[in-house]
Design a protein around this motif. Structure first.
Motif, PDB file in Angstrom:
ATOM      1  N   VAL A 151      41.973  32.756  32.344  1.00 17.08           N
ATOM      2  CA  VAL A 151      41.252  33.080  33.578  1.00 17.08           C
ATOM      3  C   VAL A 151      41.928  34.257  34.285  1.00 17.08           C
ATOM      4  O   VAL A 151      41.264  35.198  34.724  1.00 17.08           O
ATOM      5  CB  VAL A 151      41.153  31.847  34.502  1.00 17.08           C
ATOM      6  CG1 VAL A 151      40.561  32.214  35.847  1.00 17.08           C
ATOM      7  CG2 VAL A 151      40.341  30.741  33.836  1.00 17.08           C
ATOM      8  N   LEU A 152      43.256  34.232  34.364  1.00 19.95           N
ATOM      9  CA  LEU A 152      43.988  35.323  35.013  1.00 19.95           C
ATOM     10  C   LEU A 152      43.839  36.631  34.243  1.00 19.95           C
ATOM     11  O   LEU A 152      43.722  37.706  34.849  1.00 19.95           O
ATOM     12  CB  LEU A 152      45.463  34.966  35.165  1.00 19.95           C
ATOM     13  CG  LEU A 152      45.771  33.932  36.234  1.00 19.95           C
ATOM     14  CD1 LEU A 152      47.259  33.575  36.208  1.00 19.95           C
ATOM     15  CD2 LEU A 152      45.381  34.432  37.600  1.00 19.95           C
ATOM     16  N   ALA A 153      43.828  36.566  32.919  1.00 14.82           N
ATOM     17  CA  ALA A 153      43.656  37.779  32.119  1.00 14.82           C
ATOM     18  C   ALA A 153      42.282  38.387  32.362  1.00 14.82           C
ATOM     19  O   ALA A 153      42.145  39.612  32.504  1.00 14.82           O
ATOM     20  CB  ALA A 153      43.850  37.454  30.633  1.00 14.82           C
ATOM     21  N   ILE A 154      41.258  37.543  32.447  1.00 19.89           N
ATOM     22  CA  ILE A 154      39.896  38.029  32.697  1.00 19.89           C
ATOM     23  C   ILE A 154      39.808  38.640  34.093  1.00 19.89           C
ATOM     24  O   ILE A 154      39.282  39.739  34.272  1.00 19.89           O
ATOM     25  CB  ILE A 154      38.873  36.897  32.509  1.00 19.89           C
ATOM     26  CG1 ILE A 154      38.787  36.517  31.033  1.00 19.89           C
ATOM     27  CG2 ILE A 154      37.499  37.297  33.055  1.00 19.89           C
ATOM     28  CD1 ILE A 154      38.022  35.241  30.756  1.00 19.89           C
ATOM     29  N   ARG A 155      40.331  37.926  35.089  1.00 23.85           N
ATOM     30  CA  ARG A 155      40.311  38.452  36.457  1.00 23.85           C
ATOM     31  C   ARG A 155      41.081  39.761  36.549  1.00 23.85           C
ATOM     32  O   ARG A 155      40.672  40.703  37.242  1.00 23.85           O
ATOM     33  CB  ARG A 155      40.893  37.430  37.426  1.00 23.85           C
ATOM     34  CG  ARG A 155      39.988  36.251  37.656  1.00 23.85           C
ATOM     35  CD  ARG A 155      40.639  35.252  38.578  1.00 23.85           C
ATOM     36  NE  ARG A 155      39.734  34.147  38.864  1.00 23.85           N
ATOM     37  CZ  ARG A 155      40.114  33.018  39.416  1.00 23.85           C
ATOM     38  NH1 ARG A 155      41.383  32.841  39.772  1.00 23.85           N
ATOM     39  NH2 ARG A 155      39.242  32.064  39.631  1.00 23.85           N
ATOM     40  N   GLY A 156      42.195  39.847  35.856  1.00 21.49           N
ATOM     41  CA  GLY A 156      42.988  41.071  35.866  1.00 21.49           C
ATOM     42  C   GLY A 156      42.249  42.237  35.223  1.00 21.49           C
ATOM     43  O   GLY A 156      42.285  43.359  35.732  1.00 21.49           O
ATOM     44  N   ALA A 157      41.561  41.975  34.115  1.00 18.49           N
ATOM     45  CA  ALA A 157      40.798  43.027  33.445  1.00 18.49           C
ATOM     46  C   ALA A 157      39.661  43.522  34.340  1.00 18.49           C
ATOM     47  O   ALA A 157      39.399  44.724  34.419  1.00 18.49           O
ATOM     48  CB  ALA A 157      40.255  42.519  32.110  1.00 18.49           C
ATOM     49  N   ILE A 158      38.990  42.596  35.021  1.00 10.79           N
ATOM     50  CA  ILE A 158      37.912  42.994  35.938  1.00 10.79           C
ATOM     51  C   ILE A 158      38.489  43.837  37.076  1.00 10.79           C
ATOM     52  O   ILE A 158      37.937  44.878  37.440  1.00 10.79           O
ATOM     53  CB  ILE A 158      37.156  41.760  36.466  1.00 10.79           C
ATOM     54  CG1 ILE A 158      36.364  41.114  35.323  1.00 10.79           C
ATOM     55  CG2 ILE A 158      36.221  42.139  37.615  1.00 10.79           C
ATOM     56  CD1 ILE A 158      35.764  39.762  35.662  1.00 10.79           C
ATOM     57  N   ALA A 159      39.622  43.408  37.639  1.00 17.15           N
ATOM     58  CA  ALA A 159      40.252  44.161  38.730  1.00 17.15           C
ATOM     59  C   ALA A 159      40.681  45.548  38.253  1.00 17.15           C
ATOM     60  O   ALA A 159      40.494  46.542  38.964  1.00 17.15           O
ATOM     61  CB  ALA A 159      41.452  43.387  39.288  1.00 17.15           C
ATOM     62  N   LEU A 160      41.229  45.641  37.044  1.00 21.53           N
ATOM     63  CA  LEU A 160      41.618  46.951  36.508  1.00 21.53           C
ATOM     64  C   LEU A 160      40.403  47.847  36.338  1.00 21.53           C
ATOM     65  O   LEU A 160      40.459  49.046  36.609  1.00 21.53           O
ATOM     66  CB  LEU A 160      42.339  46.801  35.171  1.00 21.53           C
ATOM     67  CG  LEU A 160      43.802  46.411  35.246  1.00 21.53           C
ATOM     68  CD1 LEU A 160      44.354  46.169  33.845  1.00 21.53           C
ATOM     69  CD2 LEU A 160      44.606  47.477  35.954  1.00 21.53           C
ATOM     70  N   GLY A 161      39.296  47.277  35.892  1.00 20.85           N
ATOM     71  CA  GLY A 161      38.068  48.052  35.754  1.00 20.85           C
ATOM     72  C   GLY A 161      37.575  48.556  37.098  1.00 20.85           C
ATOM     73  O   GLY A 161      37.115  49.693  37.219  1.00 20.85           O
ATOM     74  N   ARG A 162      37.683  47.715  38.136  1.00 18.95           N
ATOM     75  CA  ARG A 162      37.260  48.124  39.485  1.00 18.95           C
ATOM     76  C   ARG A 162      38.134  49.262  40.003  1.00 18.95           C
ATOM     77  O   ARG A 162      37.701  50.093  40.764  1.00 18.95           O
ATOM     78  CB  ARG A 162      37.355  46.951  40.461  1.00 18.95           C
ATOM     79  CG  ARG A 162      36.317  45.926  40.247  1.00 18.95           C
ATOM     80  CD  ARG A 162      35.305  45.727  41.329  1.00 18.95           C
ATOM     81  NE  ARG A 162      35.691  45.934  42.687  1.00 18.95           N
ATOM     82  CZ  ARG A 162      35.040  46.762  43.495  1.00 18.95           C
ATOM     83  NH1 ARG A 162      34.017  47.439  43.074  1.00 18.95           N
ATOM     84  NH2 ARG A 162      35.411  46.894  44.743  1.00 18.95           N
ATOM     85  N   GLN A 163      39.397  49.268  39.598  1.00 19.19           N
ATOM     86  CA  GLN A 163      40.339  50.268  40.089  1.00 19.19           C
ATOM     87  C   GLN A 163      40.413  51.485  39.174  1.00 19.19           C
ATOM     88  O   GLN A 163      41.152  52.422  39.471  1.00 19.19           O
ATOM     89  CB  GLN A 163      41.729  49.645  40.219  1.00 19.19           C
ATOM     90  CG  GLN A 163      41.777  48.522  41.218  1.00 19.19           C
ATOM     91  CD  GLN A 163      43.069  47.732  41.127  1.00 19.19           C
ATOM     92  OE1 GLN A 163      43.968  48.063  40.373  1.00 19.19           O
ATOM     93  NE2 GLN A 163      43.162  46.659  41.886  1.00 19.19           N
ATOM     94  N   GLY A 164      39.671  51.475  38.065  1.00 17.91           N
ATOM     95  CA  GLY A 164      39.733  52.582  37.119  1.00 17.91           C
ATOM     96  C   GLY A 164      41.031  52.598  36.333  1.00 17.91           C
ATOM     97  O   GLY A 164      41.492  53.654  35.923  1.00 17.91           O
TER      98      GLY A 164
END
Length: 106
Positions: free
Chosen positions: A15-28
Motif C-alpha cells: 500500500v505504501l509503495a503504491i501511494r508513494g508511486a502515485i505521489a511521485l507521479g503527482r510531483q513529476g
C-alpha cells in the motif's frame, strides 16, 4: 460464500509503495525502472496532476467569461475550484516513519 482471509488484502508495504508511486507521479518524480509494477501507479499520479493543472488553468479564463453579473455560471467556477482542490488532496505526498495499516475491513 467463501471466507476472506487477511492474506487476501495487500500488505502495508505494498500500500505504501503504491501511494508513494502515485505521489511521485503527482510531483513529476523519477520513473521506476522499465517493467516495474509501480509504473502504472506513477502514471495515475501524473494523470491526476495533469487534470488538476488543467482545471486550475481553466478557472481564470472561465471567470473572465462569466463575469460577476452571471451568478449561476459562477457556480461552475466554484465547481472547478472544488474539483481541482479535491484532486490536489487526493494523492498527497506521504513520507511517514512508520507504515500505515493496509486499507482493509475486518
Amino acid at each position: 460464500m467463501n471466507a476472506i482471509s487477511h492474506d487476501d488484502f495487500p500488505q502495508p508495504e505494498t500500500v505504501l509503495a503504491i501511494r508513494g508511486a502515485i505521489a511521485l507521479g503527482r510531483q513529476g518524480g523519477p520513473r521506476p525502472p522499465d517493467g516495474s509494477w509501480l509504473a502504472e501507479f506513477l502514471e495515475v499520479g501524473h494523470l491526476a496532476r495533469n487534470a488538476s493543472d488543467a482545471m486550475h488553468e481553466a478557472i481564470e479564463p472561465f471567470q473572465r467569461l462569466v463575469g460577476d453579473a452571471t451568478a449561476h455560471l459562477q457556480d461552475h467556477v466554484s465547481a472547478l475550484e472544488r474539483a481541482a482542490g479535491a484532486i490536489d488532496r487526493l494523492y498527497p505526498a506521504r513520507f511517514e516513519d512508520e507504515p500505515l495499516p493496509a486499507d482493509n475491513h475486518g
